[in-house]
Design a protein around this motif. Structure first.
Motif, PDB file in Angstrom:
ATOM      1  N   VAL A  34      -0.790 -10.564   9.390  1.00  0.00           N
ATOM      2  CA  VAL A  34      -0.516  -9.323   8.657  1.00  0.00           C
ATOM      3  C   VAL A  34       0.329  -8.405   9.528  1.00  0.00           C
ATOM      4  CG1 VAL A  34      -2.644  -9.453   7.308  1.00  0.00           C
ATOM      5  CG2 VAL A  34      -2.603  -8.119   9.439  1.00  0.00           C
ATOM      6  N   THR A  35       1.065  -7.517   8.865  1.00  0.00           N
ATOM      7  CA  THR A  35       1.772  -6.455   9.571  1.00  0.00           C
ATOM      8  C   THR A  35       1.206  -5.120   9.113  1.00  0.00           C
ATOM      9  OG1 THR A  35       3.504  -6.285   7.882  1.00  0.00           O
ATOM     10  CG2 THR A  35       3.893  -7.806   9.698  1.00  0.00           C
ATOM     11  N   VAL A  36       1.231  -4.141  10.015  1.00  0.00           N
ATOM     12  CA  VAL A  36       0.798  -2.784   9.695  1.00  0.00           C
ATOM     13  C   VAL A  36       1.814  -1.817  10.276  1.00  0.00           C
ATOM     14  CG1 VAL A  36      -1.659  -3.351   9.633  1.00  0.00           C
ATOM     15  CG2 VAL A  36      -0.609  -2.623  11.788  1.00  0.00           C
ATOM     16  N   HIS A  37       1.828  -0.600   9.758  1.00  0.00           N
ATOM     17  CA  HIS A  37       2.680   0.427  10.346  1.00  0.00           C
ATOM     18  C   HIS A  37       2.132   0.792  11.726  1.00  0.00           C
ATOM     19  CE1 HIS A  37       4.575   4.522  10.726  1.00  0.00           C
ATOM     20  NE2 HIS A  37       5.600   3.805  10.285  1.00  0.00           N
ATOM     21  N   HIS A  38       3.054   1.043  12.654  1.00  0.00           N
ATOM     22  CA  HIS A  38       2.603   1.247  14.043  1.00  0.00           C
ATOM     23  C   HIS A  38       1.648   2.433  14.190  1.00  0.00           C
ATOM     24  CE1 HIS A  38       5.205   4.788  14.572  1.00  0.00           C
ATOM     25  NE2 HIS A  38       6.154   4.118  13.933  1.00  0.00           N
ATOM     26  N   SER A  39       1.669   3.367  13.214  1.00  0.00           N
ATOM     27  CA  SER A  39       0.782   4.535  13.304  1.00  0.00           C
ATOM     28  C   SER A  39      -0.542   4.325  12.579  1.00  0.00           C
ATOM     29  CB  SER A  39       1.491   5.763  12.721  1.00  0.00           C
ATOM     30  OG  SER A  39       1.666   5.605  11.310  1.00  0.00           O
ATOM     31  N   ASP A  40      -0.684   3.201  11.864  1.00  0.00           N
ATOM     32  CA  ASP A  40      -1.831   3.032  10.967  1.00  0.00           C
ATOM     33  C   ASP A  40      -2.964   2.295  11.663  1.00  0.00           C
ATOM     34  OD1 ASP A  40      -3.478   2.992   8.812  1.00  0.00           O
ATOM     35  OD2 ASP A  40      -2.097   1.979   7.455  1.00  0.00           O
ATOM     36  N   ASP A  41      -3.654   3.002  12.548  1.00  0.00           N
ATOM     37  CA  ASP A  41      -4.777   2.394  13.254  1.00  0.00           C
ATOM     38  C   ASP A  41      -5.920   2.051  12.301  1.00  0.00           C
ATOM     39  OD1 ASP A  41      -3.452   2.622  15.668  1.00  0.00           O
ATOM     40  OD2 ASP A  41      -4.298   4.604  16.105  1.00  0.00           O
ATOM     41  N   GLU A  42      -6.025   2.812  11.211  1.00  0.00           N
ATOM     42  CA  GLU A  42      -7.103   2.553  10.241  1.00  0.00           C
ATOM     43  C   GLU A  42      -6.933   1.169   9.623  1.00  0.00           C
ATOM     44  OE1 GLU A  42      -8.985   4.385   6.077  1.00  0.00           O
ATOM     45  OE2 GLU A  42      -7.130   5.202   6.927  1.00  0.00           O
ATOM     46  N   ALA A  43      -5.732   0.835   9.176  1.00  0.00           N
ATOM     47  CA  ALA A  43      -5.483  -0.481   8.580  1.00  0.00           C
ATOM     48  C   ALA A  43      -5.707  -1.582   9.597  1.00  0.00           C
ATOM     49  CB  ALA A  43      -4.069  -0.541   8.010  1.00  0.00           C
ATOM     50  N   ARG A  44      -5.234  -1.387  10.823  1.00  0.00           N
ATOM     51  CA  ARG A  44      -5.451  -2.393  11.876  1.00  0.00           C
ATOM     52  C   ARG A  44      -6.939  -2.658  12.063  1.00  0.00           C
ATOM     53  NH1 ARG A  44      -3.109  -4.658  16.335  1.00  0.00           N
ATOM     54  NH2 ARG A  44      -1.099  -3.677  15.931  1.00  0.00           N
ATOM     55  N   GLY A  45      -7.742  -1.577  12.126  1.00  0.00           N
ATOM     56  CA  GLY A  45      -9.181  -1.750  12.316  1.00  0.00           C
ATOM     57  C   GLY A  45      -9.837  -2.452  11.137  1.00  0.00           C
ATOM     58  N   LEU A  46      -9.380  -2.155   9.909  1.00  0.00           N
ATOM     59  CA  LEU A  46      -9.950  -2.808   8.733  1.00  0.00           C
ATOM     60  C   LEU A  46      -9.635  -4.298   8.708  1.00  0.00           C
ATOM     61  CD1 LEU A  46      -9.193  -0.037   6.077  1.00  0.00           C
ATOM     62  CD2 LEU A  46     -11.468  -0.807   6.816  1.00  0.00           C
ATOM     63  N   TRP A  47      -8.432  -4.686   9.126  1.00  0.00           N
ATOM     64  CA  TRP A  47      -8.116  -6.117   9.164  1.00  0.00           C
ATOM     65  C   TRP A  47      -8.989  -6.843  10.186  1.00  0.00           C
ATOM     66  CZ3 TRP A  47      -6.095  -8.501   5.406  1.00  0.00           C
ATOM     67  CH2 TRP A  47      -5.101  -7.933   4.604  1.00  0.00           C
ATOM     68  N   ARG A  48      -9.316  -6.139  11.268  1.00  0.00           N
ATOM     69  CA  ARG A  48     -10.205  -6.759  12.260  1.00  0.00           C
ATOM     70  C   ARG A  48     -11.613  -6.951  11.679  1.00  0.00           C
ATOM     71  NH1 ARG A  48      -8.814  -2.613  16.051  1.00  0.00           N
ATOM     72  NH2 ARG A  48      -7.055  -3.153  17.382  1.00  0.00           N
ATOM     73  N   THR A  49     -12.152  -5.867  11.078  1.00  0.00           N
ATOM     74  CA  THR A  49     -13.560  -5.918  10.661  1.00  0.00           C
ATOM     75  C   THR A  49     -13.760  -6.670   9.348  1.00  0.00           C
ATOM     76  OG1 THR A  49     -13.303  -3.762   9.585  1.00  0.00           O
ATOM     77  CG2 THR A  49     -14.088  -3.763  11.860  1.00  0.00           C
ATOM     78  N   LEU A  50     -12.864  -6.487   8.374  1.00  0.00           N
ATOM     79  CA  LEU A  50     -13.055  -7.104   7.058  1.00  0.00           C
ATOM     80  C   LEU A  50     -12.614  -8.565   7.029  1.00  0.00           C
ATOM     81  CD1 LEU A  50     -11.804  -4.199   4.737  1.00  0.00           C
ATOM     82  CD2 LEU A  50     -14.171  -4.876   5.175  1.00  0.00           C
ATOM     83  N   ALA A  51     -11.542  -8.898   7.752  1.00  0.00           N
ATOM     84  CA  ALA A  51     -11.001 -10.249   7.701  1.00  0.00           C
ATOM     85  C   ALA A  51     -11.241 -11.026   8.983  1.00  0.00           C
ATOM     86  CB  ALA A  51      -9.493 -10.190   7.412  1.00  0.00           C
ATOM     87  N   GLY A  52     -11.655 -10.323  10.036  1.00  0.00           N
ATOM     88  CA  GLY A  52     -11.878 -11.008  11.306  1.00  0.00           C
ATOM     89  C   GLY A  52     -10.590 -11.470  11.959  1.00  0.00           C
ATOM     90  N   LEU A  53      -9.462 -10.819  11.642  1.00  0.00           N
ATOM     91  CA  LEU A  53      -8.187 -11.238  12.236  1.00  0.00           C
ATOM     92  C   LEU A  53      -8.114 -10.801  13.692  1.00  0.00           C
ATOM     93  CD1 LEU A  53      -5.544 -10.458   9.443  1.00  0.00           C
ATOM     94  CD2 LEU A  53      -6.265 -12.706  10.277  1.00  0.00           C
ATOM     95  N   PRO A  54      -7.649 -11.671  14.569  1.00  0.00           N
ATOM     96  CA  PRO A  54      -7.461 -11.282  15.967  1.00  0.00           C
ATOM     97  C   PRO A  54      -6.232 -10.386  16.113  1.00  0.00           C
ATOM     98  CG  PRO A  54      -6.674 -13.513  15.627  1.00  0.00           C
ATOM     99  CD  PRO A  54      -7.302 -13.079  14.326  1.00  0.00           C
ATOM    100  N   ASP A  55      -6.168  -9.618  17.180  1.00  0.00           N
ATOM    101  CA  ASP A  55      -5.073  -8.674  17.394  1.00  0.00           C
ATOM    102  C   ASP A  55      -3.710  -9.353  17.389  1.00  0.00           C
ATOM    103  OD1 ASP A  55      -6.478  -6.350  17.437  1.00  0.00           O
ATOM    104  OD2 ASP A  55      -6.820  -6.364  19.596  1.00  0.00           O
TER     105      ASP A  55
END
Length: 881
Positions: free
Chosen positions: A126-147
């Motif tokens: 996935v890609t996220v906007h560089h300022s969107d820490d909320e979306a990054r955190g949700l992809w980690r917790t909801l989908a278990g995606l690694p950084d």
């Protein structure tokens, strides 16, 4: 998994999670800034921008889309397609990032047996906007995606806005790793062929200000109600789930490509240029099918021109592949079978679709012959004059008049060793586009150039209280006065401005019905209403001329529709429905209205049909329409849902969009049942009469009926009666016998014309024989000069007759000047064999004003007296060599 099932699973998934399933809007869009819907969110734009209150908190759709800005790239790469489908789920102030991400991950990765798509979670990036820490955190917790599989990107890639002030926000895109065979490792930032984007989640959370580009604007603050707008490319998901390399090889396009290859006797994958042409055919045939199904007809401007170009590119590509026979009858049927599982209407309307498309192909095949002749002549002229560049104006003529795409002109000119002035062509094209844009801007603004002022009024005061269906008058307050340069506080006598009222009884032009006429009357002003438009959803804009006093913001006025105008408008609009029903009664259900216009006393209706209607058929249609009037069929209006309207057989106009409830106008119950927002009579007899005044072609496979309605219809019939009476009186014949009487006169005139032509030919032959004996020797060439008392055609006939009577064993030339200033030169075979050239010679004599072939040439453009002097000088000119 077939594309139709991918589509169905998407809708079912979101319907099960509380989303209202919204049918795809038709491809033609009423938005004057767009020709076609080009993104899944377009039908939801008023809800996302806050212009209208959404009828549901969450929705889902599979929207048909067409993009043609990069049509030249179709087929050259495997990414570009002009028609595509966008799966979308939308939240209007309901859920936000967390649920949007959870939904996307669940549907993408759930097993097929559980209703999901079964994608391997380990291959999703996935890609996220560089300022969107909320979306990054949700992809980690909801989908278990690694950084390492959550890639931060900038505004160019991961921030969305509509390009104008309004809602905007960051987005998050899902990509699927298709394996090392398709590119380098490292994620979408490294290779977007190997890592294919398949879903984009837009988090509409901010409001942007004025500015250009992807980031040249300020963020004004957070939206009070954030929205979700997502788009999953249906063709891209089909590519992934069907294990195909690109969108041209999925089940909805590959059969068309394979049939095209079979017809042309070529193999897909054997050669790059062949593959490009096959992909163009596959894409364009499917696109044309869907545009035709949604009511777009081939034409010379706007949507019609886009469709015409798409059809012609498909036909031309088949010819380039070596297939010379009509191709669309074979290919459209394959596309129909591919698309019908998702869109049954393409099968239901196939007779009409096929008729229009095949008519366009027939016309283009004739155009190719004509245009090729024009191009060949232009290229020959360039080469004769020693040049190597075809003027841009000539290329534009081929494009604009003959429908030749510029790449066709470039290719055919190159085959003859000539370049094309692309810069000159582009300049003319840009001028044409700017004229079209200016027209679109004018239509969008309802007569004023400043739409931002109208937008501000809508934002400040909300939608106009529109009462055109209920009343002819309304007490109203002036909310805004807008001139060409922007808002003004007051409009003075003689000025033309646009006025927005808090309520209005005026019908705004739409659905083919012209706008109302009438007046605004206040304590300090009188104004004439010139035009009424709906430039923004929910806003009625009145273009007015102040006839007395001054009209200011805040004034109280009485808005009054001219009752005679409205009566005529109602008669014409109801008459259009009646004529449409009569047309279908006589010609059958494929004669479906594809465009209309009506104003008091007049209507026109366009419909697909091959060939002109006979006088007998026109009479039958007119009789069927007036029979409905004599029966005084009741006219009624009902509101219902769109599925309910379709269930009872109501016809929809393709260039309209509809809300959850639609307005169905019935005339005689099921006899005429159409979705319509116009004004109508209460009973059919109130229409008065429908008198057909014309039937004509408005393009390949498209006809137009015109009619006079109401009192104007009776006036038309009275004038026709008086005309027939005068003709009968002048000919001394009873009216019933006029056809035979006039036919006899025409036969005698034709016989007289034939006799005159015969006598003229005899006289020309006799004079030619005399002139042939008067030849003057000019250094071995026998030159005969003469004048002809008549037009250029007579001069040409005499020159050819003289030439044919000259000796064949020596060079001979006949030169004849007409009294209209034309000079014709004709050479015999011995003259051309000796190196003489009629085209070169006529240009030499007339200083370049002429041309033709080496045997016969013609010119002019000089005074008659000078022409006769040049004629006398011709033997000397020829003798000099």
């Amino acid at each position: 998994m077939r594309t139709a099932e991918i589509r169905s699973r998407f809708l079912t998934f979101f319907a099960d999670r509380g989303h209202t399933v919204v049918p795809s809007a038709p491809l033609p869009t009423p938005d004057p800034t767009l020709l076609f819907v080009n993104a899944g969110m377009v039908p939801f734009k008023p809800y996302l921008t806050g212009e209208q209150e959404p009828p549901w908190p969450r929705a889902t759709s599979v929207q048909k889309c067409v993009r043609t800005l990069d049509i030249e790239e179709v087929g050259k790469t495997t990414r570009h397609g002009s028609f595509f489908q966008m799966n979308g789920n939308f939240s209007f102030g309901d859920y936000f990032k967390e649920q949007a991400i959870a939904f996307a991950w669940e549907l993408s990765t759930s097993p097929v047996a559980d209703g999901g798509y079964g994608l391997d979670p380990e291959k999703i990036w996935v890609t996220v906007h560089h300022s969107d820490d909320e979306a990054r955190g949700l992809w980690r917790t909801l989908a278990g995606l690694p950084d390492e599989r959550i890639v931060a990107r900038g505004d160019e890639d991961n921030f969305w806005s509509m390009g104008v002030p309004g809602p905007c926000g960051p987005c998050s895109e899902l990509y699927y790793d298709r394996g090392p065979a398709l590119g380098r490792a490292g994620g979408p930032a490294v290779d977007e062929d190997r890592y294919m984007e398949f879903w984009n989640l837009v988090f509409m959370q901010d409001e942007r200000g004025e500015g250009a580009g992807k980031s040249g604007y300020p963020i004004l603050g957070r939206l009070p109600r954030p929205n979700i707008d997502t788009g999953m490319g249906l063709e891209r998901m089909a590519t992934l789930l069907q294990g195909k390399d690109n969108l041209y090889e999925i089940d909805e396009t590959r059969p068309v490509l394979d049939r095209a290859a079979e017809l042309a006797g070529v193999r897909y994958g054997a050669a790059h240029q062949t593959d490009v042409r096959l992909r163009v055919v596959a894409d364009h045939v499917r696109t044309a099918l869907m545009l035709l199904a949604d009511g777009t007809a081939p034409g010379n401007e706007g949507r019609g021109y886009v469709l015409r170009r798409i059809l012609r590119r498909a036909v031309r590509s088949m010819r380039q592949l070596g297939y010379q026979d009509p191709a669309l009858p074979e290919l459209l049927a394959v596309a129909r079978d591919c698309m019908a599982p998702s869109y049954p209407e393409v099968a239901d309307a196939y007779a009409r679709i096929s008729d229009q498309a095949c008519g366009e192909e027939d016309a283009f095949r004739a155009t190719l012959r004509q245009g090729t002749a024009v191009l060949d002549t232009a290229v020959a002229r360039v080469r004769e004059e020693g040049g190597r560049t075809l003027p841009g104006g000539q290329a534009f003529l081929l494009h604009d008049t003959y429908g030749f795409p510029i790449d066709l002109t470039l290719e055919m000119a190159a085959e003859q060793g000539v370049e094309v002035d692309r810069e000159g062509f582009t300049t003319l094209m840009n001028e044409q586009r700017e004229r079209a844009r200016a027209d679109a801007r004018a239509r969008k603004s309802g007569g004023t150039a400043d739409t931002s002022a109208l937008r501000s009024l809508l934002d400040a005061h909300g939608p106009t209280d529109w009462r055109a269906w209920e009343s002819l008058t309304a007490e109203a307050r002036v909310l805004g006065v807008v001139g060409a340069g922007g808002p003004v506080p007051v409009a003075r006598e003689g000025e033309i401005v646009t006025v927005v009222l808090d309520r209005s009884p005026f019908y705004a032009e739409s659905g083919g019905q012209d706008s109302d006429a009438g007046r605004l009357s206040g304590a300090s002003a009188e104004a004439e209403v010139l035009d009424v438009q709906r430039p923004l959803a929910g806003l009625i804009a009145h273009q007015i001329r102040v006839t007395a006093g001054e009209l200011a913001v805040g004034d109280e006025v009485v808005a009054a529709v001219d009752p005679e105008w409205r009566l005529g408008a109602r008669q014409a609009h109801s008459g259009t429905h009646v004529l449409h029903a009569a047309l279908r009664e006589i010609l059958g259900p494929t004669a479906l209205q594809s465009g209309s216009y009506n104003r008091p006393g007049y209507l026109r209706l366009d419909f697909p049909w091959r060939g002109a209607l006979s006088p007998t058929v026109r009479s039958e249609i007119e009789e069927a329409a007036n029979r409905a009037l004599r029966r005084d069929l009741p006219v009624g209006v009902r509101w219902m849902t769109l599925p309910e309207a379709k269930e009872i057989g109501a016809l929809a106009l393709f260039d309209e969009t509809y809300g959850e409830q639609v307005r169905v106008v019935e005339i005689g119950g099921a006899w005429s049942r159409e979705l319509c927002g116009g004004t109508h009579v209460e009973h059919a007899a109130q229409i008065g009469t429908v008198a057909l005044t014309g039937e004509s072609s408005v393009g390949a496979g498209m006809r137009r009926l015109e009619a006079a309605v109401g009192i104007e219809g009776f006036d038309y019939l009275a004038r026709e009666r008086d005309l027939v009476s005068r003709i009968a009186e002048q000919l001394g014949s009873p009216r019933a016998e006029l056809p035979e009487k006039i036919g006899g006169l025409l036969d005698r005139l034709k016989a007289a014309d034939r006799e005159n032509a015969r006598l003229k030919a005899v006289a020309t032959a006799a004079r030619a024989a005399e002139l042939a004996a008067t030849g003057v020797d000019a250094n071995g060439t026998l030159v005969v000069t003469a004048t002809a008392a008549g037009p250029a055609a007579d001069a040409r006939a005499l020159a050819l007759a003289v030439r044919d009577r000259l000796p064949t064993d020596r060079p001979g030339l006949a030169a004849v000047a007409g009294d209209d200033g034309a000079l014709v030169l004709a050479l015999n075979g011995a003259a051309t064999a000796a190196g003489l050239n009629a085209s070169t010679l006529v240009k030499r004599v007339l200083d370049g004003r002429g041309g033709g072939s080496k045997e016969v040439a013609q010119g002019g453009g000089v005074p008659v007296e000078r022409l006769r002097h040049l004629l006398a000088e011709l033997p000397r000119i020829v003798g000099r060599g």
